[in-house]
Scaffold this active site. Structure first.
Site, PDB file in Angstrom:
ATOM      1  N   ILE A  26       0.834  -1.202   0.000  1.00 53.77           N
ATOM      2  CA  ILE A  26       0.000   0.000   0.000  1.00 53.77           C
ATOM      3  C   ILE A  26       0.870   1.255   0.000  1.00 53.77           C
ATOM      4  CG2 ILE A  26      -1.868   1.233   1.188  1.00 53.77           C
ATOM      5  CD1 ILE A  26      -2.649  -1.541   2.402  1.00 53.77           C
ATOM      6  N   SER A 138      -7.288  -0.771  10.343  1.00 55.87           N
ATOM      7  CA  SER A 138      -7.899  -1.860   9.571  1.00 55.87           C
ATOM      8  C   SER A 138      -9.325  -2.068  10.036  1.00 55.87           C
ATOM      9  CB  SER A 138      -7.089  -3.137   9.812  1.00 55.87           C
ATOM     10  OG  SER A 138      -7.796  -4.265   9.328  1.00 55.87           O
ATOM     11  N   TYR A 162      -3.151  -8.995  15.941  1.00 53.92           N
ATOM     12  CA  TYR A 162      -3.033  -7.962  14.908  1.00 53.92           C
ATOM     13  C   TYR A 162      -4.146  -6.911  15.071  1.00 53.92           C
ATOM     14  CZ  TYR A 162      -3.384  -5.829  10.261  1.00 53.92           C
ATOM     15  OH  TYR A 162      -3.480  -4.921   9.215  1.00 53.92           O
ATOM     16  N   LYS A 166      -3.921  -2.762  16.165  1.00 55.22           N
ATOM     17  CA  LYS A 166      -4.510  -1.615  15.449  1.00 55.22           C
ATOM     18  C   LYS A 166      -5.390  -0.805  16.399  1.00 55.22           C
ATOM     19  CE  LYS A 166      -2.722  -2.326  11.387  1.00 55.22           C
ATOM     20  NZ  LYS A 166      -1.604  -1.469  10.970  1.00 55.22           N
ATOM     21  N   ASN A 211      -2.226 -15.797   1.809  1.00 52.08           N
ATOM     22  CA  ASN A 211      -3.351 -16.047   2.725  1.00 52.08           C
ATOM     23  C   ASN A 211      -4.629 -15.434   2.188  1.00 52.08           C
ATOM     24  OD1 ASN A 211      -1.869 -17.228   4.885  1.00 52.08           O
ATOM     25  ND2 ASN A 211      -1.039 -15.190   5.318  1.00 52.08           N
ATOM     26  N   GLY A 307     -12.371 -18.327  12.086  1.00 52.94           N
ATOM     27  CA  GLY A 307     -12.248 -16.886  12.311  1.00 52.94           C
ATOM     28  C   GLY A 307     -12.837 -16.043  11.201  1.00 52.94           C
TER      29      GLY A 307
HETATM   30  P1  NAD Z   1       3.393  -4.594   3.483  1.00 51.87           P
HETATM   31  O1  NAD Z   1       3.954  -5.669   4.328  1.00 51.87           O
HETATM   32  O2  NAD Z   1       3.425  -4.780   2.007  1.00 51.87           O
HETATM   33  O3  NAD Z   1       4.069  -3.197   3.828  1.00 51.87           O
HETATM   34  C1  NAD Z   1       4.554  -2.879   5.103  1.00 51.87           C
HETATM   35  C2  NAD Z   1       5.944  -2.288   4.921  1.00 51.87           C
HETATM   36  O4  NAD Z   1       6.457  -1.930   6.193  1.00 51.87           O
HETATM   37  C3  NAD Z   1       6.935  -3.267   4.304  1.00 51.87           C
HETATM   38  O5  NAD Z   1       7.657  -2.617   3.286  1.00 51.87           O
HETATM   39  C4  NAD Z   1       7.844  -3.652   5.451  1.00 51.87           C
HETATM   40  O6  NAD Z   1       9.144  -3.985   5.032  1.00 51.87           O
HETATM   41  C5  NAD Z   1       7.807  -2.390   6.299  1.00 51.87           C
HETATM   42  N1  NAD Z   1       8.053  -2.571   7.727  1.00 51.87           N
HETATM   43  C6  NAD Z   1       7.477  -3.465   8.567  1.00 51.87           C
HETATM   44  N2  NAD Z   1       7.940  -3.297   9.813  1.00 51.87           N
HETATM   45  C7  NAD Z   1       8.810  -2.255   9.762  1.00 51.87           C
HETATM   46  C8  NAD Z   1       9.610  -1.593  10.722  1.00 51.87           C
HETATM   47  N3  NAD Z   1       9.611  -1.985  12.009  1.00 51.87           N
HETATM   48  N4  NAD Z   1      10.375  -0.554  10.338  1.00 51.87           N
HETATM   49  C9  NAD Z   1      10.378  -0.154   9.053  1.00 51.87           C
HETATM   50  N5  NAD Z   1       9.663  -0.751   8.084  1.00 51.87           N
HETATM   51  C10 NAD Z   1       8.883  -1.791   8.451  1.00 51.87           C
HETATM   52  O7  NAD Z   1       1.891  -4.349   3.982  1.00 51.87           O
HETATM   53  P2  NAD Z   1       0.741  -3.482   3.335  1.00 51.87           P
HETATM   54  O8  NAD Z   1      -0.302  -4.400   2.828  1.00 51.87           O
HETATM   55  O9  NAD Z   1       1.320  -2.472   2.427  1.00 51.87           O
HETATM   56  O10 NAD Z   1       0.161  -2.793   4.644  1.00 51.87           O
HETATM   57  C11 NAD Z   1       0.557  -1.495   5.049  1.00 51.87           C
HETATM   58  C12 NAD Z   1      -0.143  -1.140   6.330  1.00 51.87           C
HETATM   59  O11 NAD Z   1      -1.556  -1.221   6.137  1.00 51.87           O
HETATM   60  C13 NAD Z   1       0.159  -2.092   7.496  1.00 51.87           C
HETATM   61  O12 NAD Z   1       0.241  -1.340   8.681  1.00 51.87           O
HETATM   62  C14 NAD Z   1      -1.039  -3.009   7.531  1.00 51.87           C
HETATM   63  O13 NAD Z   1      -1.275  -3.527   8.809  1.00 51.87           O
HETATM   64  C15 NAD Z   1      -2.144  -2.061   7.107  1.00 51.87           C
HETATM   65  N6  NAD Z   1      -3.294  -2.762   6.531  1.00 51.87           N
HETATM   66  C16 NAD Z   1      -3.118  -3.585   5.456  1.00 51.87           C
HETATM   67  C17 NAD Z   1      -4.206  -4.263   4.918  1.00 51.87           C
HETATM   68  C18 NAD Z   1      -4.014  -5.196   3.737  1.00 51.87           C
HETATM   69  O14 NAD Z   1      -4.916  -5.963   3.459  1.00 51.87           O
HETATM   70  N7  NAD Z   1      -2.902  -5.156   3.002  1.00 51.87           N
HETATM   71  C19 NAD Z   1      -5.476  -4.098   5.474  1.00 51.87           C
HETATM   72  C20 NAD Z   1      -5.630  -3.230   6.555  1.00 51.87           C
HETATM   73  C21 NAD Z   1      -4.526  -2.559   7.078  1.00 51.87           C
HETATM   74  C1  UD1 Z   2      -8.094 -11.016   6.118  1.00 54.23           C
HETATM   75  C2  UD1 Z   2      -7.833 -10.959   7.586  1.00 54.23           C
HETATM   76  C3  UD1 Z   2      -8.125  -9.556   8.068  1.00 54.23           C
HETATM   77  C4  UD1 Z   2      -7.261  -8.554   7.312  1.00 54.23           C
HETATM   78  C5  UD1 Z   2      -7.528  -8.717   5.818  1.00 54.23           C
HETATM   79  C6  UD1 Z   2      -6.598  -7.852   5.040  1.00 54.23           C
HETATM   80  C7  UD1 Z   2      -8.192 -13.206   8.480  1.00 54.23           C
HETATM   81  C8  UD1 Z   2      -9.110 -14.085   9.251  1.00 54.23           C
HETATM   82  N1  UD1 Z   2      -8.633 -11.952   8.271  1.00 54.23           N
HETATM   83  O1  UD1 Z   2      -9.425 -10.649   5.905  1.00 54.23           O
HETATM   84  O2  UD1 Z   2      -7.879  -9.431   9.455  1.00 54.23           O
HETATM   85  O3  UD1 Z   2      -7.565  -7.228   7.699  1.00 54.23           O
HETATM   86  O4  UD1 Z   2      -7.286 -10.077   5.451  1.00 54.23           O
HETATM   87  O5  UD1 Z   2      -6.962  -7.822   3.699  1.00 54.23           O
HETATM   88  O6  UD1 Z   2      -7.118 -13.594   8.079  1.00 54.23           O
HETATM   89  N2  UD1 Z   2     -11.000 -16.904   0.800  1.00 54.23           N
HETATM   90  C9  UD1 Z   2     -11.148 -18.102   0.150  1.00 54.23           C
HETATM   91  N3  UD1 Z   2     -10.018 -18.766  -0.240  1.00 54.23           N
HETATM   92  C10 UD1 Z   2      -8.759 -18.265  -0.042  1.00 54.23           C
HETATM   93  C11 UD1 Z   2      -8.618 -17.027   0.612  1.00 54.23           C
HETATM   94  C12 UD1 Z   2      -9.763 -16.374   1.047  1.00 54.23           C
HETATM   95  O7  UD1 Z   2     -12.255 -18.582  -0.048  1.00 54.23           O
HETATM   96  O8  UD1 Z   2      -7.770 -18.920  -0.432  1.00 54.23           O
HETATM   97  C13 UD1 Z   2     -12.216 -16.163   1.209  1.00 54.23           C
HETATM   98  C14 UD1 Z   2     -12.316 -15.890   2.697  1.00 54.23           C
HETATM   99  O9  UD1 Z   2     -12.972 -16.942   3.348  1.00 54.23           O
HETATM  100  C15 UD1 Z   2     -13.117 -14.565   2.700  1.00 54.23           C
HETATM  101  C16 UD1 Z   2     -12.686 -13.877   1.410  1.00 54.23           C
HETATM  102  O10 UD1 Z   2     -12.144 -14.906   0.575  1.00 54.23           O
HETATM  103  O11 UD1 Z   2     -14.487 -14.836   2.606  1.00 54.23           O
HETATM  104  C17 UD1 Z   2     -11.610 -12.810   1.611  1.00 54.23           C
HETATM  105  O12 UD1 Z   2     -10.546 -13.379   2.361  1.00 54.23           O
HETATM  106  P1  UD1 Z   2      -9.165 -12.593   2.598  1.00 54.23           P
HETATM  107  O13 UD1 Z   2      -8.672 -12.046   1.326  1.00 54.23           O
HETATM  108  O14 UD1 Z   2      -8.273 -13.504   3.368  1.00 54.23           O
HETATM  109  O15 UD1 Z   2      -9.594 -11.349   3.500  1.00 54.23           O
HETATM  110  P2  UD1 Z   2     -10.391 -11.288   4.887  1.00 54.23           P
HETATM  111  O16 UD1 Z   2     -10.748 -12.628   5.372  1.00 54.23           O
HETATM  112  O17 UD1 Z   2     -11.481 -10.315   4.730  1.00 54.23           O
END
Ligand code: NAD
Ligand code: UD1
Length: 349
Positions: A26, A138, A162, A166, A211, A307
């Site tokens: 992101i 999140s 996690y 947050k 995942n 979950g």
């Molecule tokens: P990401 O893992 O791709 O990016 C996180 C970045 O932070 C990475 O480049 C990593 O190397 C760096 N990092 C981690 N720990 C660090 C530290 N201690 N010091 C310096 N750098 C560090 O993840 P993302 O998907 O880009 O997520 C970014 C943020 O958004 C995170 O805080 C995550 O929890 C939050 N978030 C992500 C999602 C999602 O689905 N991707 C959903 C909700 C919230």
């Molecule tokens: C997951 C995390 C959530 C996090 C989010 C970030 C869990 C339980 N939750 O959410 O905390 O903020 O990612 O994006 O890990 N699915 C399948 N097959 C797969 C993968 C997923 O059927 O191989 C389904 C899941 O059951 C769900 C949907 O796809 O219904 C989305 O899943 P996923 O992308 O993992 O996101 P979240 O579960 O919403």
């Protein structure tokens, strides 16, 4: 203190943003949109879940350069040096660990990185009187919410480390805003960020077996995985599969720029959902992916994943009202862009 519209665009007044975790999924998309909006960008990343290549790609997309510092957000000496050497106006704080199951197995690592890292950053910001921060929260903070859609006022009940991380950082930020009204803070609760930059240069690069649904689907399409396991088809949804609010990562990044603009006008504390405001089922996403990419996605229905929640999508009206921001990209855009990234970079960066 209200500022006139367009305040941020004026160079040398308030233009430099520190992006922690800017090399990640992101953060790298946020860097593109910040540079496009004429902000100067510094990135601090320890590369624990990313590569410096992503920053090179951001520079390629935008034709602009980034100052990249390799370091850890928990390292006060590095932060102090960074804030001494650069005039920083605001921080976007993405750095953190994000794998839910990993957080269950390694809670201390998650509290250390996500909570302590945020506190260290906030301490140094405070020392240097940098009072503007956008925080990556999140939708997971809502836990098993009964609300459909979920408004920001819904009760918070995270159920894994996690999610607790947050919520704790949100609480720290809320407490700071009470003690220090000069702070401007946006806690942004993302729903399901997916897709990639339309250039295909940057995107999600998961370690090992993904995942999450979208990267798994992309890897099935490109032939890295045999078939998708759909986790349950007996939920009370349109086709029995789980419903989520998928938000294109470019829309998400633009939401951050909108939030930053609001912060700079002196908004105090904002807590906002960033989502599209509508849900799609797993099978709807699979069908959309097949239709927009002409790739077949073999799948099988397996047991529910522990979950998981049946239906989760945002009430996105507050962000629209406060920021004037809403998503514009469709599920088709999401699938097409994810596929372009996957085919251009079959092995990630
Ligand atoms: P990401 O893992 O791709 O990016 C996180 C970045 O932070 C990475 O480049 C990593 O190397 C760096 N990092 C981690 N720990 C660090 C530290 N201690 N010091 C310096 N750098 C560090 O993840 P993302 O998907 O880009 O997520 C970014 C943020 O958004 C995170 O805080 C995550 O929890 C939050 N978030 C992500 C999602 C999602 O689905 N991707 C959903 C909700 C919230
Ligand atoms: C997951 C995390 C959530 C996090 C989010 C970030 C869990 C339980 N939750 O959410 O905390 O903020 O990612 O994006 O890990 N699915 C399948 N097959 C797969 C993968 C997923 O059927 O191989 C389904 C899941 O059951 C769900 C949907 O796809 O219904 C989305 O899943 P996923 O992308 O993992 O996101 P979240 O579960 O919403």
């Amino acid at each position: 203190m209200a500022q006139p519209t367009g305040y941020l665009r004026i160079k040398n007044i308030m233009t430099t943003v520190l992006v922690t975790g800017g090399a990640g999924y992101i953060g790298s998309h946020a860097c593109v949109e910040l540079l496009n909006a004429n902000f100067d960008v510094l990135v601090l990343d320890n590369f624990c879940n990313s590569k410096a290549t992503s920053i090179k790609r951001v520079e390629k997309i935008t034709g602009k350069s980034i100052t990249l510092i390799e370091g850890d957000v928990r390292d006060k000496a590095t932060l102090t040096m960074l804030f001494s050497d650069h005039q920083i106006d605001a921080v976007m704080h993405f750095a953190g660990l994000k794998a839910v199951s990993d957080s269950v197995n390694n809670p201390l690592a998650y509290y250390d990185n996500n909570v302590m890292g945020s506190i260290t950053l906030l301490e140094v910001m405070s020392e240097f009187s940098v009072n503007n921060i956008v925080f990556s929260s999140s939708a997971t903070v809502y836990g098993f919410s009964d609300d459909k859609p979920i408004p920001e006022t819904a009760p918070l009940s995270p159920f894994n480390p996690y999610g607790h991380n947050k919520r704790m950082v949100e609480q720290v930020l809320a407490d700071i805003s009470i003690a220090e009204p000069s702070w401007n803070i946006a806690s942004l609760r993302y729903f399901n960020p997916v897709g990639a930059h339309p250039s295909g240069e940057i995107g999600e690069d998961p370690n090992g077996v993904p995942n999450n649904l979208m990267p798994y689907v992309s890897q099935v399409a490109v032939g890295k995985r045999e078939r998708l396991s759909v986790f349950g088809n007996d939920y009370p949804t349109i086709d029995g599969t789980g419903v989520r609010d998928y938000i294109h990562v470019v829309d998400l990044a633009l939401g951050h720029v909108a939030a930053l603009n609001k912060l700079m006008q002196g908004c105090g504390l904002l807590t906002l959902n960033l989502g599209a405001g509508r849900g799609y089922s797993v099978l709807e996403l699979v069908q959309a992916f097949e239709a927009s990419t002409e790739q077949k996605i073999p799948y099988e229905i397996v047991n529910r994943r522990a979950g998981d929640i049946a239906i989760y999508f945002a009430d996105a009206s507050l962000a629209k009202q406060v920021l004037g921001w809403k998503t514009t990209k469709t599920l088709e855009d999401i699938c097409r862009d994810a596929w372009r990234w996957q085919t251009k970079n079959p092995n990630g960066y």
